[in-house]
Each structure stands twice: as structure tokens, then as C-alpha cells.
Scaffold this active site. Structure first.
Site, PDB file in Angstrom:
ATOM      1  N   SER A 147       0.831  -1.204   0.000  1.00 42.59           N
ATOM      2  CA  SER A 147       0.000   0.000   0.000  1.00 42.59           C
ATOM      3  C   SER A 147       0.874   1.265   0.000  1.00 42.59           C
ATOM      4  CB  SER A 147      -0.960  -0.068   1.192  1.00 42.59           C
ATOM      5  OG  SER A 147      -2.000   0.852   1.012  1.00 42.59           O
ATOM      6  N   ASP A 223     -10.281  -5.362  -3.092  1.00 51.02           N
ATOM      7  CA  ASP A 223      -9.629  -4.368  -2.231  1.00 51.02           C
ATOM      8  C   ASP A 223     -10.483  -3.094  -2.258  1.00 51.02           C
ATOM      9  OD1 ASP A 223      -7.947  -2.233  -1.389  1.00 51.02           O
ATOM     10  OD2 ASP A 223      -6.164  -3.382  -1.929  1.00 51.02           O
ATOM     11  N   HIS A 256      -7.546  -5.906   0.982  1.00 47.68           N
ATOM     12  CA  HIS A 256      -6.343  -5.086   1.188  1.00 47.68           C
ATOM     13  C   HIS A 256      -5.517  -5.543   2.398  1.00 47.68           C
ATOM     14  CE1 HIS A 256      -4.023  -1.493   0.327  1.00 47.68           C
ATOM     15  NE2 HIS A 256      -4.121  -1.075   1.566  1.00 47.68           N
TER      16      HIS A 256
END
Ligand code: GSH
Length: 278
Positions: A147, A223, A256
């Protein structure tokens, strides 16, 4: 450097350390996994950069990297994501800015410029400290992250392609200068002149001529940050125009979380080990 804890794992040692950082002007904590091979000699080092809200501990607890890192003989270093402490300016209720959200850049704006220098910390200060204190072959480094940490890995590798033999990312923020969750942070850290933001944006670095041999990116299809925050198709487009060999794997049904990234951790460790062995 202070040893905060050590614990034997898979024949190696998972440690947590702290030191007074000159670059960030505060104490910084980081985790190092040393595989069993490190007891015999110097081994390659793989940097893992974490995402928003994380410390060094999230991946240590949920990343599931130690078994294979021990087998492959990789030191894995997991730094914190920002400076911290009573004297470090922060926005307590904002998880997208300040502590836990350093964005791996060197801030230029007051009051952040004094401490928020995560680019120099990760690219310069921490490697020197790790090289001086652990049995690493610093000529063999690789970098990956998740991320915001995927953004960090991509931008740091693109800016230092000779230093990192391989780079990969899980669900990276590929264009932080236009994503809603990072634009406000970029403005506060770097000021309103958006030209200075380009130095910390993977797709814009590529547009501006930076190159890297090959990249591996895994992205979950469910996600929640995919459409507005992550947008890997922007990286795909930039890489295709620049002739960068991107392997982008859309992973069906994954979100995620660390459940997603730990699932593909082995693939990434093998990707890096193969290139570090060359
Ligand atoms: N706090 C945010 C989520 C932030 C988030 O998902 N952070 C990711 C990196 S961008 C992470 O790794 N969180 C820590 C964890 O899952 O242990 C929310 O409530 O929506």
C-alpha cells in the site's frame, strides 16, 4: 542502537531495535529478521515498507515471512512508517497524515520538515545502521512493501535502480499525487507547488524518465481502496509506455489486508531471492 527484544524463529532471530535517528530527529524503532545463515556470514537484505497506520510490528505479526526468509537466507528489515514521539507534529484523528503516514518522502514544509524525512531515513540512514550492526551484504539489497509501503518501494527503487536488485509491491499506491487519501498529505509535507510532488510518485517518476528493469505487483480484486486509492492500471500504462517489464497479478477475491499479502508473501520472497542470488 538499543535491542528492544529478540526471539528465536525458524532457526533465526526476530529482533526489534531502536536508535536515535539524526535524519528524523527522534527515536526510531525497526524490526530485523536474521536467518540462520547470518550466523555463518553476510547475507542479502530485503526491505519491507508498511502501509498507512502501521508500525514495524504489523508485518512482523501478520506477514508470515520468517519461514521462507530463513530457508532462503534473507535478512528482512521492517522499519516504522513515520517519525514518532511527543515532539513530532501529528494530526491525531487523521490516519492518512502524520504519525503512521510518512509517505516515504522528505517533507519541505514547516513544521513537518524537521522530522518527516522518511525517504532519506529508508534510503540512507537506516541502511548504514543496518550494515554496521548486522551481518548483511549491503551490495545485495532488494525492496518491497504494501500500500503506502508499495508506493515507497516503487519510488525508492525507481530513484536508486543501481542499489536495489529487485522491487515488488502488494497493492501499492501507484499515483499518490492524484489519489484522494494522499493528495492532502503531499500538500502539507511538500507545499502547494505540485511539480515537487513528482519526485515521490511512481508513475510520474517513470513519465519523467526514471527506469527500473522489472517489477512484480500483486493486487486483490475486492480491495476497497482499488478504484480510488491504488489504481494499478496507471502503473501498467506508465510501464508499458516506458518499456518496464511489469508483472501485475490481479488476485481474484482478495482484499487489502494482511490475509491477502501474507498469501503471496512466499512468491515475493522467491522473486527477490532469485534476483539477489545473481
Ligand atoms: N484505518 C484504515 C485502514 C488502514 C489500512 O487498511 N491500512 C493498511 C495499510 S494501507 C494496513 O496494513 N493496516 C494495518 C493492519 O491491517 O494491520 C481504515 O479504517 O479504513
Amino acid at each position: 542502537m538499543k535491542v528492544l527484544s529478540t526471539s528465536k524463529s525458524h532457526g533465526g532471530v526476530q529482533g526489534v531495535y531502536s536508535h536515535a535517528s539524526d535524519v528524523c530527529a527522534c527515536d526510531m524503532t525497526f524490526a530485523v529478521f536474521a536467518p540462520p545463515q547470518a550466523a555463518e556470514g553476510h547475507v542479502p537484505v530485503l526491505w519491507y515498507l508498511s502501509g498507512l497506520t502501521c508500525t514495524h510490528a504489523n508485518v512482523m505479526d501478520k506477514g508470515e515471512y520468517r519461514r521462507l526468509a530463513a530457508e532462503l537466507g534473507l535478512v528482512v528489515v521492517c522499519p516504522d512508517t513515520s517519525p514518532r514521539g511527543a515532539d513530532v507534529p501529528d494530526e491525531k484523528d487523521n490516519w492518512q497524515f502524520g504519525c503512521g503516514a510518512g509517505f516515504y518522502l522528505d517533507a519541505t514544509q514547516a513544521p513537518y520538515a524537521k522530522n518527516y524525512r522518511m525517504y532519506s531515513y529508508i534510503a540512507e540512514e537506516l541502511p548504514a545502521l543496518v550494515a554496521a550492526n548486522f551481518p548483511v551484504d549491503i551490495s545485495r539489497q532488494a525492496i518491497f512493501g504494501h500500500s503506502m509501503g508499495g508506493h515507497g518501494a516503487l519510488t525508492i527503487a525507481l530513484k536508486n535502480p543501481e542499489r536495489y536488485r529487485s522491487c515488488s509491491a502488494f497493492a501499492p499506491i501507484v499515483q499518490p499525487t492524484t489519489a484522494g487519501w494522499s493528495r492532502p498529505a503531499f500538500e502539507k509535507y511538500l507545499g502547494s507547488d505540485e511539480r515537487s510532488w513528482r519526485a515521490y510518485d511512481a508513475t510520474l517518476l517513470i513519465e519523467d524518465g526514471h527506469r527500473y528493469g522489472e517489477l512484480l505487483v500483486d493486487q486483490g480484486t475486492v480491495d476497497g481502496f482499488l478504484q480510488d486509492g491504488l489504481r494499478p492500471w496507471l502503473l501498467e500504462d506508465a510501464c508499458s509506455k516506458a518499456g518496464i517489464a511489469l508483472t501485475l497479478r490481479m488476485q481474484e477475491g482478495y482484499d487489502h489486508s494482511y490475509n491477502f499479502m501474507s498469501t503471496f508473501m512466499d512468491d515475493h520472497l522467491k522473486w527477490h531471492a532469485a534476483r539477489l542470488a545473481r
